[in-house]
Every structure is written in C-alpha cells, then in structure tokens.
Design an enzyme around this catalytic site. Structure first.
Site, PDB file in Angstrom:
ATOM      1  N   SER A   1       0.830  -1.204   0.000  1.00 26.46           N
ATOM      2  CA  SER A   1       0.000   0.000   0.000  1.00 26.46           C
ATOM      3  C   SER A   1       0.863   1.252   0.000  1.00 26.46           C
ATOM      4  O   SER A   1       1.967   1.250   0.533  1.00 26.46           O
ATOM      5  CB  SER A   1      -0.892  -0.024   1.260  1.00 26.46           C
ATOM      6  OG  SER A   1      -1.457   1.237   1.507  1.00 26.46           O
TER       7      SER A   1
ATOM      8  N   TYR B   1      -1.372  -0.651  11.153  1.00 22.89           N
ATOM      9  CA  TYR B   1      -1.699  -1.248   9.837  1.00 22.89           C
ATOM     10  C   TYR B   1      -0.591  -0.900   8.843  1.00 22.89           C
ATOM     11  O   TYR B   1      -0.063  -1.768   8.153  1.00 22.89           O
ATOM     12  CB  TYR B   1      -3.049  -0.725   9.325  1.00 22.89           C
ATOM     13  CG  TYR B   1      -3.186  -0.905   7.829  1.00 22.89           C
ATOM     14  CD1 TYR B   1      -2.991   0.173   6.982  1.00 22.89           C
ATOM     15  CD2 TYR B   1      -3.432  -2.149   7.276  1.00 22.89           C
ATOM     16  CE1 TYR B   1      -3.058   0.011   5.611  1.00 22.89           C
ATOM     17  CE2 TYR B   1      -3.499  -2.326   5.915  1.00 22.89           C
ATOM     18  CZ  TYR B   1      -3.303  -1.236   5.081  1.00 22.89           C
ATOM     19  OH  TYR B   1      -3.356  -1.396   3.729  1.00 22.89           O
TER      20      TYR B   1
ATOM     21  N   LYS C   1       2.357  -3.341   6.653  1.00 22.47           N
ATOM     22  CA  LYS C   1       2.686  -3.334   5.224  1.00 22.47           C
ATOM     23  C   LYS C   1       4.192  -3.103   5.034  1.00 22.47           C
ATOM     24  O   LYS C   1       4.840  -3.757   4.223  1.00 22.47           O
ATOM     25  CB  LYS C   1       1.872  -2.278   4.473  1.00 22.47           C
ATOM     26  CG  LYS C   1       0.397  -2.602   4.347  1.00 22.47           C
ATOM     27  CD  LYS C   1       0.162  -3.937   3.641  1.00 22.47           C
ATOM     28  CE  LYS C   1      -1.304  -4.269   3.507  1.00 22.47           C
ATOM     29  NZ  LYS C   1      -1.540  -5.603   2.928  1.00 22.47           N
TER      30      LYS C   1
HETATM   31  C1  WQD Z   1      -9.193   9.338   1.821  1.00 24.42           C
HETATM   32  C2  WQD Z   1      -9.488  10.783   2.168  1.00 24.42           C
HETATM   33  C3  WQD Z   1      -9.995  11.149   4.483  1.00 24.42           C
HETATM   34  C4  WQD Z   1     -13.857   9.180   4.686  1.00 24.42           C
HETATM   35  C5  WQD Z   1      -6.586   4.217   3.585  1.00 24.42           C
HETATM   36  C6  WQD Z   1      -5.415   3.340   3.952  1.00 24.42           C
HETATM   37  C7  WQD Z   1      -4.822   2.744   2.706  1.00 24.42           C
HETATM   38  C8  WQD Z   1      -5.906   1.987   1.991  1.00 24.42           C
HETATM   39  C9  WQD Z   1      -7.017   2.952   1.600  1.00 24.42           C
HETATM   40  C10 WQD Z   1      -6.075  -0.284   2.706  1.00 24.42           C
HETATM   41  C11 WQD Z   1      -8.851  11.204   3.498  1.00 24.42           C
HETATM   42  C12 WQD Z   1     -11.165  11.531   3.594  1.00 24.42           C
HETATM   43  C13 WQD Z   1     -12.654   9.662   4.210  1.00 24.42           C
HETATM   44  C14 WQD Z   1     -14.869  10.106   5.086  1.00 24.42           C
HETATM   45  C15 WQD Z   1     -13.409  11.910   4.490  1.00 24.42           C
HETATM   46  N1  WQD Z   1      -6.422   0.977   2.822  1.00 24.42           N
HETATM   47  N2  WQD Z   1     -12.448  11.006   4.115  1.00 24.42           N
HETATM   48  N3  WQD Z   1     -14.599  11.449   4.974  1.00 24.42           N
HETATM   49  O1  WQD Z   1      -6.874   7.104   4.372  1.00 24.42           O
HETATM   50  O2  WQD Z   1      -6.092   7.644   2.010  1.00 24.42           O
HETATM   51  O3  WQD Z   1      -6.109   5.276   2.797  1.00 24.42           O
HETATM   52  O4  WQD Z   1      -7.532   3.506   2.840  1.00 24.42           O
HETATM   53  O5  WQD Z   1      -5.355  -0.826   1.947  1.00 24.42           O
HETATM   54  O6  WQD Z   1      -3.788   1.876   3.054  1.00 24.42           O
HETATM   55  O7  WQD Z   1      -4.432   4.152   4.555  1.00 24.42           O
HETATM   56  O8  WQD Z   1      -8.246   6.446   2.341  1.00 24.42           O
HETATM   57  O9  WQD Z   1     -10.616   6.637   1.759  1.00 24.42           O
HETATM   58  O10 WQD Z   1      -9.958   6.442   4.213  1.00 24.42           O
HETATM   59  O11 WQD Z   1      -9.501   8.556   2.979  1.00 24.42           O
HETATM   60  O12 WQD Z   1     -13.182  13.137   4.410  1.00 24.42           O
HETATM   61  O13 WQD Z   1     -15.976   9.716   5.547  1.00 24.42           O
HETATM   62  O14 WQD Z   1     -10.899  10.929   2.345  1.00 24.42           O
HETATM   63  O15 WQD Z   1      -9.850  12.074   5.551  1.00 24.42           O
HETATM   64  O16 WQD Z   1      -8.412  12.549   3.379  1.00 24.42           O
HETATM   65  P1  WQD Z   1      -6.788   6.726   2.947  1.00 24.42           P
HETATM   66  P2  WQD Z   1      -9.655   6.963   2.853  1.00 24.42           P
END
Ligand code: WQD
Length: 351
Positions: A126, A151, A155
């Site tokens: 990731s 997590y 990785k």
């Molecule tokens: C993206 C952006 C949130 C939800 C994580 C893991 C990564 C992979 C994908 C597993 C951020 C914003 C989110 C919401 C929001 N996981 N957000 N409101 O954190 O980049 O990656 O998930 O393999 O390893 O780290 O993805 O989709 O959680 O967030 O504003 O209800 O969307 O703050 O800026 P992230 P995400």
C-alpha cells in the site's frame, strides 16, 4: 492452464483480481476465512466468469491448515496474497491483533512457498508505506517514512520480510503498492463491502447518497492544498486487478531481473476529497449531504503516484477515469440496496 492461489479471494481487490485472472486464462483457487469478507462474493465471481471458484476456508495464521491446502494442490504456479486486516483506525485500537494476523499469516504462507517450491509470489502492499512523503508524486525509490498506524507498519514490515525471504529463496516476488482502490466491476455484481460504518471515502459517499448514512463528514478542509482537503490517487479496482495478472505474467515470462521488485499502482493524478465528491455528484445527479469536520488523525496531506515503472516494466496502463470510478461505485451501491438480502448478514468468523 496455470493455477494461481489467491488469498483473500472474497475480498474487494481479491475478487476483482480473480475475475481478471480467469479472463486471462488462469485457473484460480482461493483461501479466505471470511472473517472480513462475504463468501457469497465468490458466487458473484462465478456469475461473471462462468467458473466456480474453490475456496479453502482456512485461517492463514494456522500453519498446519495452510500447509494442507498446498498438499492438496501440488501444481500452484503463483500466489497473490491479499488476505489481511486493513482498517487504519482498528489497527490503532488493536495493534497486536494486526501484527499477529497480518504478519503471522504472511510468514506461514512464505514457509509454504519455501516448502513447496512455489516460484512466484505477489504481495498486496500500500502507498501507506510512504507516510507523509516529502516529495510527491512518490516513486518506488521514495524513502518510506514512519508509518502512521500499526496497519501501515504491517505493510512496511511485510515488504521487508518478503525482501529478505526472496534473497534466500528460489521464489521471485513482486510488491504492489496500491494507492486508493475504488469503484466496482462494471457488472455491479461485485464491489466493496465495508465491514460496519465505512472509513474510506468512496463507500462513505455512496452510502450517504443512498441514504444508509444520513450525512458524511469531510475530515478537514484547512490543509495546505488547492482546496484545503486532502489529496489522494484514486484508482479503479479493475485497473488494480489487471496489474496483478500482468505482474504474474511478467514473473512467469521470466522478465523480472531481480528477486523482489516494487511497483506503484496509481493513476498519477492527485484528486482532493472535495473534487471526488463533485465528480460523484456529476455522474450520479445526487447532491451529497456532507459537512466539514475536523482533521482525521493519521491522514497524510497529499500523496499520489509516479507510475512510470509499472507502465514501463509491466506494460500496465490504468484505463478507468475518476467519473467511471464514481459511476461504477454508485451502480454497485444501488444494486446492494435492491439485493440487500443477497449479501446481508454477519461475516462468519472462523470460530
Ligand atoms: C481518503 C481521504 C480522508 C472518509 C486508507 C489506507 C490505505 C488503503 C485505503 C487499505 C482522506 C477523507 C474519508 C470520510 C473523508 N487501505 N475522508 N470522509 O486514508 O487515504 O487510505 O484507505 O489498503 O492503506 O491508509 O483512504 O478513503 O480512508 O480517505 O473526508 O468519511 O478521504 O480524511 O483525506 P486513505 P480513505
């Protein structure tokens, strides 16, 4: 027909990869204990491909049970290892559960790779390994920063374990660093099934739009970015899936010059949270109900990929646009509402 063992085959990326592998002439078996995935996803994979997928409902943390799968399948040409816990927030609350599950399962699998002389191993990594990178877009040579969560450490440590294993083994390995996998298969027969309230952006958007969540939060719009919200590299799950087929073929064709190679799987385009929401509203025609909340701990400000290496070495080219990521995710959410019974019910843990 080469047989590939996919761990986590009922999961989001695992199921889409099985479809792609079959469509490209591979035979596939799955190992998934369904602790975090719904076994009915493989029925849907069969509907798409016409092929029944045998799943071994085995906990990879149990070495003897894992070993038995390999004893029963002597002709495995390669392994793609997806099975792992993947919630950043849950890993902060239960670090030991994450280290035990994600690392012990990997070590057991690698012991079987050794024992049975499996020639090719592809690992689901990731972009989280980069942490808050100093320079973006990140390349595969961008030095990893301290992870933002247990997590993320699983990785980073997983990559190191595989690297060292590859040096001492006859197996050839590839680490695929996904950016943000989103969307769903165009058939809307498979897609993301978040366990409980969705943490990730796109399922939060589609569940809000369909009314499962009354209102979602945008976690911070005071970041030093073009519109104040965090920037990510969203990539269609089918593009991610096809990269796995290409990575395996690359290994089978003996094109890999190294024992262990790393590839970024991103589109190379940075998209902000607010831009992602606007793209969803445009393709769905739904005005999304959200409010601006506080920053989410552990979020990196911005990250997106330099994907030149995967393009050059694997010949991989992401095809789906941001709009198609949103429209396929929306079509899947709408179908889930119609077929709620099909995927409903608790995830059956092993014990
Ligand atoms: C993206 C952006 C949130 C939800 C994580 C893991 C990564 C992979 C994908 C597993 C951020 C914003 C989110 C919401 C929001 N996981 N957000 N409101 O954190 O980049 O990656 O998930 O393999 O390893 O780290 O993805 O989709 O959680 O967030 O504003 O209800 O969307 O703050 O800026 P992230 P995400």
């Amino acid at each position: 027909m080469k047989k590939i063992l996919v761990t986590g085959g009922s999961g989001f990326i695992g199921s889409h990869t099985i479809v792609d592998l079959i469509e490209n002439g591979f035979e596939v078996i799955s190992v998934d204990n369904n602790s975090r995935s719904n076994p009915r996803i493989l029925e849907a994979v069969q509907k798409i491909t016409g092929k029944a997928i045998k799943n071994y409902k085995v906990d990879l943390c149990n070495y003897d049970d894992t070993f038995a799968v390999f004893q029963e399948n002597e002709d495995i040409s390669g392994i793609i290892h997806f099975a792992a816990f993947k919630s950043v927030a849950e890993s902060v609350e239960h670090p030991l559960m994450y280290f035990e599950n994600n690392l012990l399962s990997l070590i057991n699998l690698l012991k079987c790779v050794q024992e049975f002389g499996i020639p090719h191993f592809v690992f689901s990594s990731s972009c989280t390994v980069y942490g808050n990178a100093d320079e973006i877009p990140v390349t595969e040579l961008t030095p990893p920063k301290p992870a933002e969560s247990p997590y993320g450490y699983t990785k980073q440590m997983g990559e190191q374990i595989i690297n060292e294993f590859a040096k001492a083994s006859t197996a050839k390995c590839i680490l695929l660093r996904y950016f943000n996998p989103v969307g769903a298969h165009p058939s809307a027969l498979i897609g993301e099934l978040p366990v409980g309230k969705p943490e990730n952006l796109v399922p939060a958007i589609t569940q809000t739009a369909i009314g499962k969540i009354p209102k979602m939060q945008v976690w911070g719009t005071d970041y030093p970015t073009r519109d104040g919200s965090c920037i990510r590299d969203y990539i269609h799950v089918c593009d991610i899936a096809h990269a796995h087929t290409m990575a395996l073929q690359y290994l089978i064709d003996k094109k890999s010059p190294k024992k262990c190679e790393v590839f970024n799987l991103g589109t190379g385009n940075g998209v902000s949270v607010l831009e992602a929401i606007k793209a969803f509203e445009k393709v769905s025609g739904v005005k999304l109900n959200y409010s601006i909340g506080p920053r989410r701990p552990g979020d990196v400000i911005a990250i997106y990929a330099n994907n030149d290496l995967a393009k050059r070495q694997l010949g991989w080219q992401p095809k789906f646009s941001l709009e198609e990521m949103m429209s396929t995710a929306w079509k899947w959410e709408q179908r889930l509402k119609v077929d709620e019974k099909f995927y409903d019910g608790k995830f059956s843990a092993l014990n």
